[in-house]
Design a protein around this motif. Structure first.
Motif, PDB file in Angstrom:
ATOM      1  N   GLU A  41       0.930  -1.190   0.148  1.00 21.17           N
ATOM      2  CA  GLU A  41      -0.129  -0.043  -0.024  1.00 21.17           C
ATOM      3  C   GLU A  41       0.730   1.255  -0.110  1.00 21.17           C
ATOM      4  O   GLU A  41       0.593   2.355  -0.616  1.00 21.17           O
ATOM      5  CB  GLU A  41      -0.859  -0.029   1.336  1.00 21.17           C
ATOM      6  CG  GLU A  41      -1.749  -1.312   1.164  1.00 21.17           C
ATOM      7  CD  GLU A  41      -2.563  -1.206   2.606  1.00 21.17           C
ATOM      8  OE1 GLU A  41      -2.447  -0.615   3.582  1.00 21.17           O
ATOM      9  OE2 GLU A  41      -3.311  -2.250   2.718  1.00 21.17           O
ATOM     10  N   THR A  42       1.904   1.307   0.789  1.00 23.79           N
ATOM     11  CA  THR A  42       2.843   2.302   0.628  1.00 23.79           C
ATOM     12  C   THR A  42       4.214   1.856   0.797  1.00 23.79           C
ATOM     13  O   THR A  42       4.595   0.936   1.204  1.00 23.79           O
ATOM     14  CB  THR A  42       2.590   3.110   2.164  1.00 23.79           C
ATOM     15  OG1 THR A  42       2.905   2.654   3.170  1.00 23.79           O
ATOM     16  CG2 THR A  42       1.043   3.867   2.246  1.00 23.79           C
ATOM     17  N   ARG A  76       3.480  -1.775   4.387  1.00 18.64           N
ATOM     18  CA  ARG A  76       3.750  -0.496   4.482  1.00 18.64           C
ATOM     19  C   ARG A  76       5.131   0.185   3.986  1.00 18.64           C
ATOM     20  O   ARG A  76       5.200   1.260   3.604  1.00 18.64           O
ATOM     21  CB  ARG A  76       3.472  -0.265   5.909  1.00 18.64           C
ATOM     22  CG  ARG A  76       2.366  -0.357   6.441  1.00 18.64           C
ATOM     23  CD  ARG A  76       2.421  -0.474   8.017  1.00 18.64           C
ATOM     24  NE  ARG A  76       2.927  -1.615   8.546  1.00 18.64           N
ATOM     25  CZ  ARG A  76       3.936  -1.906   9.136  1.00 18.64           C
ATOM     26  NH1 ARG A  76       4.662  -0.871   9.441  1.00 18.64           N
ATOM     27  NH2 ARG A  76       4.101  -3.059   9.609  1.00 18.64           N
TER      28      ARG A  76
END
Length: 316
Positions: free
Chosen positions: A27-28, A269
């Protein structure tokens, strides 16, 4: 980032890239460059040696040590600032460290070979602490214009993250300990799964089918190596696999028939941070405050020539 690349460069595959990101469950992640032009250097203060020096400094602070207390400085990376001098020489400059240092040009299992060297150094009489740092700025090795020309680069775009992680090892007597470390390889006479060739030195090429097919073999090789050191998967509290994707914990759990909550993953993440991945995952585990005496098994692997490595960490 995908929208940014599509806007600033030619990326008609932006929907495909987004789908790959979802499939990898990333996601990041942090990138050291702004992607304003196709070929650029890191932002000020965010080069590979900058990241690595900051990580070593943080590890020293946690250990209550000064730079002058280090007996040896070991680095491992696949994305150095430049080919020569070695990246670790620039790290030493930034730290103000004048002692001996060496560098491994190895990705996701550089941590394991670094431990083999550190264990030997620490066994010598009068040994001083050894600092190990893994660092990557892989985003500098990605040309956004290649994402349309080479579909595999879409994976690099959404998967890879930049960063550094470090650890300081002492000659014994500390509260926490690392033991049962190993390094192995199953890639004899096999084609590489990941490479940066002389023809395209600032581009990573993936053979995704070969990498995917090797996953279970590397899982089993790591499990077998751990067993040779007297460590069984059921005998540890947590398992940290290499952080290749946000799904790796669930995939490893399914392969080994273990509960997914036994696996610690931060790639959702941070992305795949290569040389930094294991040290970052271990640092995150330590910050979470595991119970004293709890044991964590690290199962690292990489696709360059299908290498694996690991160790057991006991929290003190």
């Amino acid at each position: 980032m995908i929208d940014h690349i599509a806007t600033h460069f030619t990326l008609s595959r932006h929907r495909e890239a987004a789908a790959i990101g979802r499939r990898l469950a990333i996601e990041t992640r942090y990138l050291c460059r702004p992607f304003e032009v196709a070929h650029e250097v890191a932002r000020a203060g965010q080069s590979n040696p900058d990241f690595a020096a900051a990580a070593v400094a943080a590890a020293l602070r946690e250990a209550g040590l000064a730079v002058g207390d280090i007996g040896y400085l070991i680095g491992h990376t696949t994305t150095p600032l430049q080919p020569l001098p070695g990246n670790i020489a620039f790290v030493a400059d930034r730290l103000g460290y004048g002692g001996p240092h060496l560098e491994l040009r190895q990705a996701c299992t550089g941590f394991a070979n670094a431990l083999m060297i550190a264990f030997g150094l620490l066994a010598m009489p009068g040994a001083q602490p050894v600092a190990i740092v893994g660092s990557e700025t892989g985003s500098l090795f990605f040309d956004p214009n290649d994402a349309d020309r080479c579909p595999g680069q879409c994976v690099n775009l959404v998967q890879m993250g930049d960063g550094a992680g470090a650890i300081v090892l002492g000659p014994g007597g500390g509260r926490a300990s690392i033991e049962a470390a190993w390094f192995g390889a199953i890639g004899l006479n096999r084609a590489t799964g990941l490479q940066a060739s002389a023809e395209t030195p600032r581009t990573f090429g993936h053979d995704f089918a070969t990498i995917l097919a090797s996953g279970a073999q590397l899982f089993e090789a790591g499990k077998g190596a751990a067993a040779q050191h007297g460590v069984e998967l059921d005998g540890v509290d947590t398992i940290i696999p290499h952080q290749v994707s946000g799904r790796i914990g669930r995939q490893a759990a399914a392969h080994f028939g273990l509960p997914a909550e036994r696996f610690s993953v931060n790639a959702d993440r941070l992305g795949n941070t290569g040389s930094a991945a294991i040290w970052l995952a271990l640092a995150e585990l330590r910050r979470a405050g595991p119970a004293r005496g709890s044991r964590t098994l690290i199962l690292g692997a990489e696709a360059t020539k299908f290498m694996h490595g690991g160790f057991v960490y006991e929290h003190g």
